[in-house]
Design a protein around this motif. Structure first.
Motif, PDB file in Angstrom:
ATOM      1  N   LEU A 163       0.868  -1.204  -0.191  1.00  0.00           N
ATOM      2  CA  LEU A 163       0.124   0.035   0.052  1.00  0.00           C
ATOM      3  C   LEU A 163       0.806   1.223   0.048  1.00  0.00           C
ATOM      4  O   LEU A 163       1.627   1.342   0.835  1.00  0.00           O
ATOM      5  CB  LEU A 163      -0.979   0.063   1.263  1.00  0.00           C
ATOM      6  N   LEU A 164       0.464   2.085  -1.042  1.00  0.00           N
ATOM      7  CA  LEU A 164       1.579   3.343  -1.119  1.00  0.00           C
ATOM      8  C   LEU A 164       0.777   4.488  -0.883  1.00  0.00           C
ATOM      9  O   LEU A 164      -0.338   4.608  -1.338  1.00  0.00           O
ATOM     10  CB  LEU A 164       2.211   3.312  -2.508  1.00  0.00           C
ATOM     11  N   ASN A 165       1.362   5.427  -0.065  1.00  0.00           N
ATOM     12  CA  ASN A 165       0.772   6.933   0.200  1.00  0.00           C
ATOM     13  C   ASN A 165       1.602   7.883   0.204  1.00  0.00           C
ATOM     14  O   ASN A 165       2.794   7.773   0.591  1.00  0.00           O
ATOM     15  CB  ASN A 165       0.092   6.710   1.780  1.00  0.00           C
ATOM     16  N   GLY A 166       1.527   8.972  -0.390  1.00  0.00           N
ATOM     17  CA  GLY A 166       2.347  10.221  -0.617  1.00  0.00           C
ATOM     18  C   GLY A 166       1.989  10.899  -2.099  1.00  0.00           C
ATOM     19  O   GLY A 166       1.145  10.777  -2.648  1.00  0.00           O
ATOM     20  N   THR A 167       2.950  11.871  -1.816  1.00  0.00           N
ATOM     21  CA  THR A 167       2.882  12.620  -2.929  1.00  0.00           C
ATOM     22  C   THR A 167       4.164  12.945  -3.854  1.00  0.00           C
ATOM     23  O   THR A 167       5.093  13.509  -3.032  1.00  0.00           O
ATOM     24  CB  THR A 167       2.287  14.258  -2.497  1.00  0.00           C
TER      25      THR A 167
END
Length: 392
Positions: A163-167
């Protein structure tokens, strides 16, 4: 009085003997492509803030320049010097065009070629080499450019998935990419992931209102609980050395590319000053003009000698990545100085898109910043000279 035949700065320097026939042929093919396909339209594209990137990518694929310095998988396997000369000609057209090719080949394709599984290579590289699929490279974040170690994008295991989260920010090709190479923190350190376009939770809004690199697609990458299978991980990349090695590939292209923009500015300005009449004489006939042109020609020539030297080292397999900083710092710093001086010599005409100079000058402001600011490269060189890291 006998007048000598005017010569370009690089012809006058006499560097052709340093370039082999194959590299010359490829350089000529890229120059012809730029003259035919890009120069007639680039001012309009720049003014409109767009680039027909997908169309151009397919044409560049047929030309053989996408990932041209890589071996296999439909890539040309050309020399580093040939790749550099191609970047020179592409950026003589526009920095946005060279960025399209550089991000595709030296960042996205190189990351897959160097760190990917055989399945990942077979899936993506042939299509990317042909320009049928476009890639982007997600490393820079809104708050972390020069210091990628501070990245906040995270990937965590969830069963067999990630699961990837970020900007990510300032990503060339982002909103048109078929696949994004995204770097994220994990419990095992920084790792790379392949994120196909259309993956739920993954969006790439385009960044607009730019006053530099207007003929280029620049985007933000937003990852909101993006679920990826285990085989999305680049298996051979662990730690920051992975993305930084990709940046070194891209920086090498800039060593040549920025000089292409400078050369286009200088050639345009020499032609302009030879035809522009001031007090019944050509502007080029004045000493003040010639002093400026001579200094610019000298710096362009010195930059090309350094670029060809670095290309020879890379082809010999002896190039130290820190030596690339010498070239990136010098080429961009001198190129932007040349562009600004040329703009001044063109006078009021220099601020219009009727001439390429103001466009190159604005573009080089971005090139000065990305793939390592001048200060970063100065500190890399400073560390080599002193043995002390002074980045903090």
């Amino acid at each position: 009085m006998t007048l000598t035949v005017p010569a370009s700065a690089l012809t006058y320097l006499g560097t052709e003997h340093l370039i082999d026939d194959e590299s010359r042929e490829l350089r000529a093919a890229v120059r012809d492509f730029v003259d035919r396909r890009v120069r007639p339209h680039i001012a309009g594209w720049y003014e409109e803030g767009r680039l027909p990137a997908r169309e151009l990518a397919r044409e560049l694929g047929r030309l053989g320049v996408l990932g041209m310095h890589l071996e296999g998988y439909g890539c040309a396997g050309a020399s580093a010097t040939a790749y550099g000369l191609a970047c020179f000609e592409l950026e003589a057209g526009d920095s946005g065009l060279r960025s399209l090719v550089s991000v595709q080949g030296s960042l996205a394709m190189y990351a897959i070629w160097r760190f990917g599984s055989e399945e990942q290579k077979q899936r993506w590289l042939p299509r990317m080499a042909a320009g049928e699929a476009i890639g982007c490279f997600g490393l820079t974040e809104p708050d972390f450019g020069s210091d990628p170690a501070g990245m906040r994008t995270r990937a965590r295991r969830d069963g067999d998935d990630w699961l990837l989260n970020g900007t990510k920010m300032w990503i060339t090709n982002g909103s048109i990419a078929d696949v994004a190479v995204v770097w994220a923190r994990t419990d095992e350190g920084v790792r790379g992931f392949l994120v196909p376009a259309g993956t739920p939770g993954f969006t790439a809004p385009e960044i607009t209102r730019k006053q530099s690199l207007r003929a280029s697609v620049t985007s933000e990458l937003v990852l909101d609980d993006v679920r990826l299978p285990a085989d999305a991980l680049l298996p051979e990349a662990a730690g920051l050395s992975g993305p930084l090695s990709c940046l070194n590939e891209a920086r090498f292209g800039i060593v040549f590319g920025a000089l292409g923009a400078a050369h286009d500015c200088l050639e345009t300005t020499v032609d302009y000053t030879r035809s522009r009449q001031i007090f019944d004489r050509p502007l080029a006939a004045y000493q003040a003009t010639q002093l400026k042109l001579a200094d610019m020609g000298l710096e362009l020539g010195k930059g090309m000698l350094l670029a060809l030297h670095l290309g020879a080292l890379k082809d010999a397999g002896t190039l130290d990545h820190r030596q690339i900083s010498l070239g990136k710092l010098n080429s961009v710093r001198e190129a932007i100085a040349i562009a600004r001086e040329c703009r001044a010599l063109l006078g009021a005409a220099g601020i219009t898109l009727d001439y390429p100079v103001i466009r190159h000058s604005a573009n080089l402001e971005s090139v000065l910043t990305y793939e390592g600011t001048s200060e970063v490269h100065q500190l890399i060189i400073g560390q080599v000279l002193t043995g002390h890291a002074a980045f903090r």
